[in-house]
Design a protein around this motif. Structure first.
Motif, PDB file in Angstrom:
ATOM      1  N   LEU A   1       1.137  -1.255   0.526  1.00  0.00           N
ATOM      2  CA  LEU A   1      -0.121   0.131   0.435  1.00  0.00           C
ATOM      3  C   LEU A   1       0.668   1.474  -0.355  1.00  0.00           C
ATOM      4  CD1 LEU A   1      -2.890  -1.629   2.497  1.00  0.00           C
ATOM      5  CD2 LEU A   1      -3.093  -1.012   0.272  1.00  0.00           C
ATOM      6  N   LEU A   2       1.996   1.499   0.597  1.00  0.00           N
ATOM      7  CA  LEU A   2       2.490   2.237   0.869  1.00  0.00           C
ATOM      8  C   LEU A   2       3.350   2.054  -0.446  1.00  0.00           C
ATOM      9  CD1 LEU A   2       3.868   4.608   3.348  1.00  0.00           C
ATOM     10  CD2 LEU A   2       5.892   3.570   2.927  1.00  0.00           C
ATOM     11  N   ALA A   3       3.385   1.159  -1.717  1.00  0.00           N
ATOM     12  CA  ALA A   3       3.958   1.809  -2.922  1.00  0.00           C
ATOM     13  C   ALA A   3       3.584   2.154  -3.581  1.00  0.00           C
ATOM     14  CB  ALA A   3       4.727   0.227  -2.818  1.00  0.00           C
ATOM     15  N   TYR A   4       2.344   1.541  -3.583  1.00  0.00           N
ATOM     16  CA  TYR A   4       1.422   2.422  -3.980  1.00  0.00           C
ATOM     17  C   TYR A   4       0.933   3.800  -4.711  1.00  0.00           C
ATOM     18  CZ  TYR A   4      -3.435   2.667  -6.520  1.00  0.00           C
ATOM     19  OH  TYR A   4      -4.754   3.295  -7.327  1.00  0.00           O
TER      20      TYR A   4
ATOM     21  N   GLN B   1       0.540  12.923   2.325  1.00  0.00           N
ATOM     22  CA  GLN B   1       1.345  11.777   3.143  1.00  0.00           C
ATOM     23  C   GLN B   1       1.626  11.094   4.236  1.00  0.00           C
ATOM     24  OE1 GLN B   1       5.246  13.134   1.563  1.00  0.00           O
ATOM     25  NE2 GLN B   1       4.869  12.045  -0.683  1.00  0.00           N
ATOM     26  N   LYS B   2       1.064  11.812   5.242  1.00  0.00           N
ATOM     27  CA  LYS B   2       0.591  11.306   7.028  1.00  0.00           C
ATOM     28  C   LYS B   2      -0.271  10.853   7.204  1.00  0.00           C
ATOM     29  CE  LYS B   2       4.387  15.095   9.287  1.00  0.00           C
ATOM     30  NZ  LYS B   2       4.142  16.165  10.017  1.00  0.00           N
ATOM     31  N   SER B   3      -1.617  11.367   6.496  1.00  0.00           N
ATOM     32  CA  SER B   3      -2.596  11.031   6.728  1.00  0.00           C
ATOM     33  C   SER B   3      -2.365   9.179   6.269  1.00  0.00           C
ATOM     34  CB  SER B   3      -3.657  11.324   5.980  1.00  0.00           C
ATOM     35  OG  SER B   3      -3.585  12.678   6.849  1.00  0.00           O
ATOM     36  N   THR B   4      -1.716   9.536   4.239  1.00  0.00           N
ATOM     37  CA  THR B   4      -1.926   8.034   3.815  1.00  0.00           C
ATOM     38  C   THR B   4      -0.671   7.202   4.886  1.00  0.00           C
ATOM     39  OG1 THR B   4      -2.172   9.561   1.667  1.00  0.00           O
ATOM     40  CG2 THR B   4      -1.389   6.853   1.459  1.00  0.00           C
ATOM     41  N   PHE B   5       0.091   7.568   5.348  1.00  0.00           N
ATOM     42  CA  PHE B   5       0.465   6.190   5.890  1.00  0.00           C
ATOM     43  C   PHE B   5       0.029   5.683   7.152  1.00  0.00           C
ATOM     44  CE2 PHE B   5       3.878   5.294   9.720  1.00  0.00           C
ATOM     45  CZ  PHE B   5       4.587   4.361   8.609  1.00  0.00           C
ATOM     46  N   ASN B   6      -0.928   6.890   7.800  1.00  0.00           N
ATOM     47  CA  ASN B   6      -1.214   6.998   8.983  1.00  0.00           C
ATOM     48  C   ASN B   6      -2.403   5.262   9.259  1.00  0.00           C
ATOM     49  OD1 ASN B   6       0.026   8.204  10.441  1.00  0.00           O
ATOM     50  ND2 ASN B   6      -1.381  10.226  10.926  1.00  0.00           N
TER      51      ASN B   6
ATOM     52  N   LEU C   1     -10.371   1.731  15.249  1.00  0.00           N
ATOM     53  CA  LEU C   1     -10.608   3.648  15.942  1.00  0.00           C
ATOM     54  C   LEU C   1      -9.872   4.342  14.616  1.00  0.00           C
ATOM     55  CD1 LEU C   1     -10.750   4.139  19.246  1.00  0.00           C
ATOM     56  CD2 LEU C   1     -12.379   3.094  17.138  1.00  0.00           C
ATOM     57  N   LEU C   2     -10.553   5.474  13.143  1.00  0.00           N
ATOM     58  CA  LEU C   2     -10.494   5.750  12.468  1.00  0.00           C
ATOM     59  C   LEU C   2     -11.566   7.776  12.610  1.00  0.00           C
ATOM     60  CD1 LEU C   2     -10.825   3.911   9.219  1.00  0.00           C
ATOM     61  CD2 LEU C   2      -8.575   4.118  11.296  1.00  0.00           C
ATOM     62  N   ASP C   3      -9.648   8.714  13.086  1.00  0.00           N
ATOM     63  CA  ASP C   3     -10.691  10.040  13.344  1.00  0.00           C
ATOM     64  C   ASP C   3     -10.452  10.937  12.104  1.00  0.00           C
ATOM     65  OD1 ASP C   3     -11.625  12.157  14.487  1.00  0.00           O
ATOM     66  OD2 ASP C   3     -10.138  12.553  15.542  1.00  0.00           O
ATOM     67  N   GLU C   4     -11.334  11.153  11.373  1.00  0.00           N
ATOM     68  CA  GLU C   4     -11.307  12.559  10.201  1.00  0.00           C
ATOM     69  C   GLU C   4      -9.732  11.565   9.150  1.00  0.00           C
ATOM     70  OE1 GLU C   4     -12.930  14.210   8.800  1.00  0.00           O
ATOM     71  OE2 GLU C   4     -14.322  15.225  10.808  1.00  0.00           O
ATOM     72  N   PRO C   5      -9.838   9.814   8.649  1.00  0.00           N
ATOM     73  CA  PRO C   5      -8.866   9.558   8.324  1.00  0.00           C
ATOM     74  C   PRO C   5      -7.959  10.248   7.304  1.00  0.00           C
ATOM     75  CG  PRO C   5     -10.657   8.740   7.839  1.00  0.00           C
ATOM     76  CD  PRO C   5     -11.274   9.272   8.947  1.00  0.00           C
ATOM     77  N   MET C   6      -9.244  10.901   6.070  1.00  0.00           N
ATOM     78  CA  MET C   6      -8.190  11.306   4.965  1.00  0.00           C
ATOM     79  C   MET C   6      -7.668  12.935   4.823  1.00  0.00           C
ATOM     80  SD  MET C   6      -9.460   8.362   3.762  1.00  0.00           S
ATOM     81  CE  MET C   6     -10.318   6.911   4.100  1.00  0.00           C
ATOM     82  N   ASN C   7      -7.872  13.500   6.156  1.00  0.00           N
ATOM     83  CA  ASN C   7      -7.341  14.999   6.755  1.00  0.00           C
ATOM     84  C   ASN C   7      -6.458  15.519   5.062  1.00  0.00           C
ATOM     85  OD1 ASN C   7      -9.496  16.145   7.161  1.00  0.00           O
ATOM     86  ND2 ASN C   7      -8.153  16.201   9.241  1.00  0.00           N
ATOM     87  N   GLY C   8      -6.018  16.130   4.112  1.00  0.00           N
ATOM     88  CA  GLY C   8      -4.934  16.339   3.829  1.00  0.00           C
ATOM     89  C   GLY C   8      -5.030  15.344   2.647  1.00  0.00           C
ATOM     90  N   MET C   9      -5.601  14.326   2.426  1.00  0.00           N
ATOM     91  CA  MET C   9      -5.408  13.670   1.182  1.00  0.00           C
ATOM     92  C   MET C   9      -5.905  14.185  -0.197  1.00  0.00           C
ATOM     93  SD  MET C   9      -5.777   9.839   1.668  1.00  0.00           S
ATOM     94  CE  MET C   9      -5.589   9.294   3.381  1.00  0.00           C
ATOM     95  N   ASP C  10      -4.816  14.237  -1.122  1.00  0.00           N
ATOM     96  CA  ASP C  10      -5.945  14.571  -2.933  1.00  0.00           C
ATOM     97  C   ASP C  10      -7.124  13.617  -2.573  1.00  0.00           C
ATOM     98  OD1 ASP C  10      -4.753  12.517  -4.164  1.00  0.00           O
ATOM     99  OD2 ASP C  10      -2.848  13.437  -4.595  1.00  0.00           O
TER     100      ASP C  10
ATOM    101  N   ILE D   1      -6.137   9.565  -4.201  1.00  0.00           N
ATOM    102  CA  ILE D   1      -5.293   8.749  -2.579  1.00  0.00           C
ATOM    103  C   ILE D   1      -6.742   8.958  -2.261  1.00  0.00           C
ATOM    104  CG2 ILE D   1      -4.922  10.591  -1.578  1.00  0.00           C
ATOM    105  CD1 ILE D   1      -3.242   6.956  -2.621  1.00  0.00           C
ATOM    106  N   ARG D   2      -7.487   9.949  -1.700  1.00  0.00           N
ATOM    107  CA  ARG D   2      -9.464   9.834  -1.063  1.00  0.00           C
ATOM    108  C   ARG D   2      -9.708   8.711  -1.499  1.00  0.00           C
ATOM    109  NH1 ARG D   2     -10.005  14.561   2.486  1.00  0.00           N
ATOM    110  NH2 ARG D   2     -12.388  13.902   2.385  1.00  0.00           N
ATOM    111  N   SER D   3      -9.794   7.932  -2.553  1.00  0.00           N
ATOM    112  CA  SER D   3     -10.384   7.136  -3.418  1.00  0.00           C
ATOM    113  C   SER D   3     -10.318   5.968  -2.421  1.00  0.00           C
ATOM    114  CB  SER D   3     -10.778   7.642  -4.803  1.00  0.00           C
ATOM    115  OG  SER D   3     -11.426   6.584  -5.276  1.00  0.00           O
ATOM    116  N   ASP D   4      -8.857   5.835  -3.427  1.00  0.00           N
ATOM    117  CA  ASP D   4      -7.866   4.368  -3.178  1.00  0.00           C
ATOM    118  C   ASP D   4      -7.919   4.400  -1.791  1.00  0.00           C
ATOM    119  OD1 ASP D   4      -7.742   4.474  -5.903  1.00  0.00           O
ATOM    120  OD2 ASP D   4      -5.981   5.452  -5.902  1.00  0.00           O
ATOM    121  N   MET D   5      -7.799   5.297  -0.537  1.00  0.00           N
ATOM    122  CA  MET D   5      -7.690   4.454   0.011  1.00  0.00           C
ATOM    123  C   MET D   5      -8.909   3.571   1.646  1.00  0.00           C
ATOM    124  SD  MET D   5      -5.043   4.637   1.394  1.00  0.00           S
ATOM    125  CE  MET D   5      -4.524   3.945  -0.251  1.00  0.00           C
TER     126      MET D   5
END
Length: 296
Positions: free
Chosen positions: A113-116, A132-137, A150-159, A162-166
């Motif tokens: 996932l990190l490589a993707y 990138q921090k949000s994605t790594f987290n 537990l995911l607290d606003e996990p997509m903050n800052g993602m474009d 990548i939001r859609s992918d995550m």
């Protein structure tokens, strides 16, 4: 039940962040934790994760009290955008250390996932961009395969891409390895395709906890002649209203007009569905006319 809150209060100085919070969440469900800014979402999750102690009330996770509980910590992951890692370690080293703490750690999944996401594992967490921090987290959280995530606003800052992918990654992981997931968000519409239940909180209280499909059926919008609408909704609670020179819009409980549906249609009144996101907005709004009230 996986999670139980009974009459939970959390007080910061003279103000209650949680005010007699009570709910239960069943095992292996994805629940959307919805609420406006300051509603108490993050406080709720931090208490559940064992990071904060409730001022009073009972909190249980699989029968255990989570505060300072190592057993709970090893079976729960809490992902938030302010989380940090020791700055001396590379991302690859953080993955290596995760194996020692999380019994279900999926190292291959984490690295794929990190490589993707096009993030080098030679980076340090503190040097990553916000997105990138949000994605790594989030990748870190999914790879733990904890029984409770537990995911607290996990997509903050993602474009957007990548939001859609995550979001797809969350769903695929859940299908492959069911677990209890709570996703906190201001944007219910964005996570509707993931969640089964909605837990709506406002001013530190749980005001609605129901399956998503039930939430979608809770309210309806009536649009038509003002006089005719007023005649039918005289004794109903109005959650939203908007008047124009030629018509009126009101949002009311669907059960309150179910028995008169045919009459309303014959009177030329349109009955329109209200999305789950709009239901949550109307239930937590202090102004029945929305922003238009300000400009009257």
């Amino acid at each position: 039940m996986t999670i139980v809150f009974r009459e939970v209060f959390k007080k910061y100085r003279s103000q209650n962040a949680l005010n007699s919070m009570s709910f239960t969440i069943e095992e292996d469900k994805i629940t959307g934790l919805i609420g406006r800014n300051g509603a108490g979402k993050s406080t709720l999750l931090k208490i559940l994760a064992g990071h904060l102690r409730a001022t009073s009330g009972d909190v249980q996770l699989y029968g255990e009290h989570p505060f300072n509980n190592l057993k709970v910590s090893s079976n729960l992951i809490f992902i938030e955008d302010t989380m940090s890692f020791p700055p001396i370690f590379k991302l690859s080293e953080l993955f290596e250390m995760a194996k020692d703490f999380f019994p279900n750690w999926q190292d291959d999944l984490a690295r794929k996932l990190l490589a993707y996401a096009n993030i080098s594992d030679k980076n340090h967490h503190h040097n990553l961009s916000k997105g990138q921090k949000s994605t790594f987290n989030l990748i870190y959280g999914l790879a733990t395969r904890c029984k409770v995530t537990l995911l607290d606003e996990p997509m903050n800052g993602m474009d957007e891409a990548i939001r859609s992918d995550m979001y797809r990654a969350i769903l695929k992981e859940y299908i492959a390895y069911p677990r209890t997931i709570i996703i906190s968000s201001h944007h219910l519409q964005e996570i509707e395709h993931l969640i089964e239940d909605v837990l709506l909180i406002n001013h530190g209280q749980a005001i609605l906890h129901a399956p998503l499909e039930d939430v979608k059926q809770l309210l309806v919008k009536l649009v038509g002649n003002s006089a005719k609408i007023n005649e039918y909704i005289r004794s109903n609670e109005i959650y939203f209203e908007k008047d124009s020179p030629v018509s009126r819009e009101v949002v009311v409980e669907s059960t309150s007009v179910a028995s008169m549906k045919n009459e309303l249609i014959q009177e030329g009144i349109s009955i329109q569905p209200v999305s789950a996101s709009e239901v949550c907005k109307y239930l937590t709004s202090q102004r029945k006319g929305g922003i238009d009230d300000v400009f009257k």
